[in-house]
Design a protein around this motif. Structure first.
Motif, PDB file in Angstrom:
ATOM      1  N   ALA A  93       0.822  -1.220   0.000  1.00 43.89           N
ATOM      2  CA  ALA A  93       0.000   0.000   0.000  1.00 43.89           C
ATOM      3  C   ALA A  93       0.851   1.262   0.000  1.00 43.89           C
ATOM      4  O   ALA A  93       0.582   2.219  -0.739  1.00 43.89           O
ATOM      5  N   LYS A  94       1.902   1.282   0.822  1.00 38.97           N
ATOM      6  CA  LYS A  94       2.721   2.502   0.952  1.00 38.97           C
ATOM      7  C   LYS A  94       3.484   2.799  -0.329  1.00 38.97           C
ATOM      8  O   LYS A  94       3.524   3.929  -0.801  1.00 38.97           O
ATOM      9  N   ILE A  95       4.110   1.743  -0.891  1.00 41.34           N
ATOM     10  CA  ILE A  95       4.936   1.972  -2.082  1.00 41.34           C
ATOM     11  C   ILE A  95       4.044   2.434  -3.236  1.00 41.34           C
ATOM     12  O   ILE A  95       4.420   3.305  -4.022  1.00 41.34           O
ATOM     13  N   ASN A  96       2.825   1.900  -3.308  1.00 44.64           N
ATOM     14  CA  ASN A  96       1.901   2.324  -4.375  1.00 44.64           C
ATOM     15  C   ASN A  96       1.505   3.783  -4.206  1.00 44.64           C
ATOM     16  O   ASN A  96       1.405   4.531  -5.182  1.00 44.64           O
ATOM     17  N   GLU A  97       1.301   4.162  -2.941  1.00 44.63           N
ATOM     18  CA  GLU A  97       0.948   5.561  -2.646  1.00 44.63           C
ATOM     19  C   GLU A  97       2.099   6.489  -3.075  1.00 44.63           C
ATOM     20  O   GLU A  97       1.872   7.529  -3.685  1.00 44.63           O
ATOM     21  N   ILE A  98       3.331   6.079  -2.757  1.00 38.31           N
ATOM     22  CA  ILE A  98       4.498   6.900  -3.128  1.00 38.31           C
ATOM     23  C   ILE A  98       4.618   6.974  -4.657  1.00 38.31           C
ATOM     24  O   ILE A  98       4.885   8.026  -5.220  1.00 38.31           O
ATOM     25  N   ARG A  99       4.356   5.850  -5.335  1.00 39.84           N
ATOM     26  CA  ARG A  99       4.414   5.846  -6.813  1.00 39.84           C
ATOM     27  C   ARG A  99       3.388   6.817  -7.380  1.00 39.84           C
ATOM     28  O   ARG A  99       3.676   7.605  -8.268  1.00 39.84           O
ATOM     29  N   GLN A 100       2.160   6.755  -6.819  1.00 40.13           N
ATOM     30  CA  GLN A 100       1.090   7.617  -7.336  1.00 40.13           C
ATOM     31  C   GLN A 100       1.387   9.087  -7.083  1.00 40.13           C
ATOM     32  O   GLN A 100       1.218   9.923  -7.964  1.00 40.13           O
ATOM     33  N   MET A 101       1.825   9.390  -5.851  1.00 43.08           N
ATOM     34  CA  MET A 101       2.061  10.794  -5.507  1.00 43.08           C
ATOM     35  C   MET A 101       3.213  11.385  -6.297  1.00 43.08           C
ATOM     36  O   MET A 101       3.186  12.540  -6.688  1.00 43.08           O
ATOM     37  N   SER A 102       4.245  10.586  -6.520  1.00 37.62           N
ATOM     38  CA  SER A 102       5.450  11.150  -7.152  1.00 37.62           C
ATOM     39  C   SER A 102       5.413  11.021  -8.665  1.00 37.62           C
ATOM     40  O   SER A 102       6.059  11.775  -9.377  1.00 37.62           O
TER      41      SER A 102
END
Length: 318
Positions: free
Chosen positions: A261-270
């Motif tokens: 979940a976290k890595i996907n969030e970072i991918r989406q945000m960045s």
């Protein structure tokens, strides 16, 4: 002194608000929150710490007077210990006093100062601490800061006396509490838009975007990685690059998060691609490769570092 706080054998309920620097708060929270947990358990006071990666945070102590002063003295001991530790690494010979800042409704400050400053003078003399009431209210609030400095004992005595005055003269009117602002939160440009980063969130900043666009027309855009220089006016998202980070195995989990979940969030945000290499036998680290525009790489790096630092202070929410 205690007797006037424990009226008629009853423990009065109090709330004390302390304004502290982020670094001091980190020390009070302790690794994985151990330190503040111990304070809560041993004192029985409610200890709340304001959110946010602000340079200043508010610590609220609430509960019966005996619990409050137990928690308060534990906080002071911790600050005193930090000063002693920093002294052992420095060449300074004189030990700086412990300094605390209380946040008090401005409507109560008059009673604290007293006619012609007589009350505050009395508190200074009997407690042996330095006490200063700020002349101005804290930004966007009706509260003032009271700075108390001295030995741990004198500070505790001084705060007890301040509490007595505050109990005798409750605040008048409505109090607007002071809320620290995230000052100078990092700003990141992605796709020509400006975002202010607060904790784990990127908040669009339209005014900064306009400024950024103006600046882009004036000057070349500096790049941290790689040696291709940008031409003036080029959009940062036009060029791509990649950057490698090395992250210890035991911290990789906090970046990946539950089921990624976290890595996907970072991918989406960045907007960057992030690849985490498989574990290598005998190595304690994992390679992480970030690919994308320079702006998205720097945003991804920042978000990863924010996760790591919150994990290190034990504050990472799962």
């Amino acid at each position: 002194m205690e007797s006037s706080l424990v009226e008629g054998g009853l423990n009065v309920t109090l709330t004390i608000r302390l304004l502290m620097h982020g670094k001091e708060v980190g020390s009070i929270i302790g690794k994985k929150g151990e330190s503040v947990k111990k304070m809560r358990e041993e004192s029985g006071a409610r200890i709340n710490i304001s959110e946010g990666n602000c340079p200043e945070r508010i610590i609220t102590l609430a509960g019966p007077t005996t619990s409050i002063f137990k928690a308060f003295s534990m906080i002071i001991e911790k600050l005193e210990e930090d000063i002693s530790n920093s002294m052992s690494n420095s060449t300074a010979t004189s030990k700086p006093p412990v300094t605390m800042r209380l946040v008090v409704p401005a409507s109560q400050c008059g009673s604290l100062i007293g006619k012609g400053g007589c009350k505050i003078k009395e508190i200074r003399e009997s407690a042996g601490a330095q006490v200063q009431v700020a002349g101005d209210m804290l930004p966007n609030s009706t509260e003032r800061a009271i700075t108390v400095a001295g030995t741990p004992q004198s500070i505790i005595e001084c705060v007890k006396q301040i509490c007595v005055v505050m109990l005798e003269s409750p605040p008048k009117g409505v109090t607007i509490p002071y809320r620290p602002k995230p000052s100078g939160s990092p700003v990141i440009f992605a796709g020509g838009q400006a975002y202010a980063v607060q904790g784990q969130h990127a908040i669009p900043q339209p005014d900064l975007t306009k400024l950024h666009q103006l600046a882009m027309q004036q000057s070349p855009f500096p790049i941290a990685h790689g040696n291709q220089g940008f031409q003036a006016g080029m959009d940062a998202s036009a060029q791509t690059g990649s950057h490698e980070l090395t992250i210890p195995n035991d911290l990789i989990g906090c970046i990946i998060g539950r089921q990624g979940a976290k890595i996907n969030e970072i991918r989406q945000m960045s907007g960057a691609q992030i690849k985490i290499a498989n574990p290598v036998e005998g190595s304690t680290d994992r390679q992480v490769t970030i690919t994308g525009s320079h702006a998205s790489i720097s945003l991804a790096e920042y978000l990863i570092n924010a996760r790591l630092s919150s994990e290190a202070t034990g504050l990472a929410a799962n």
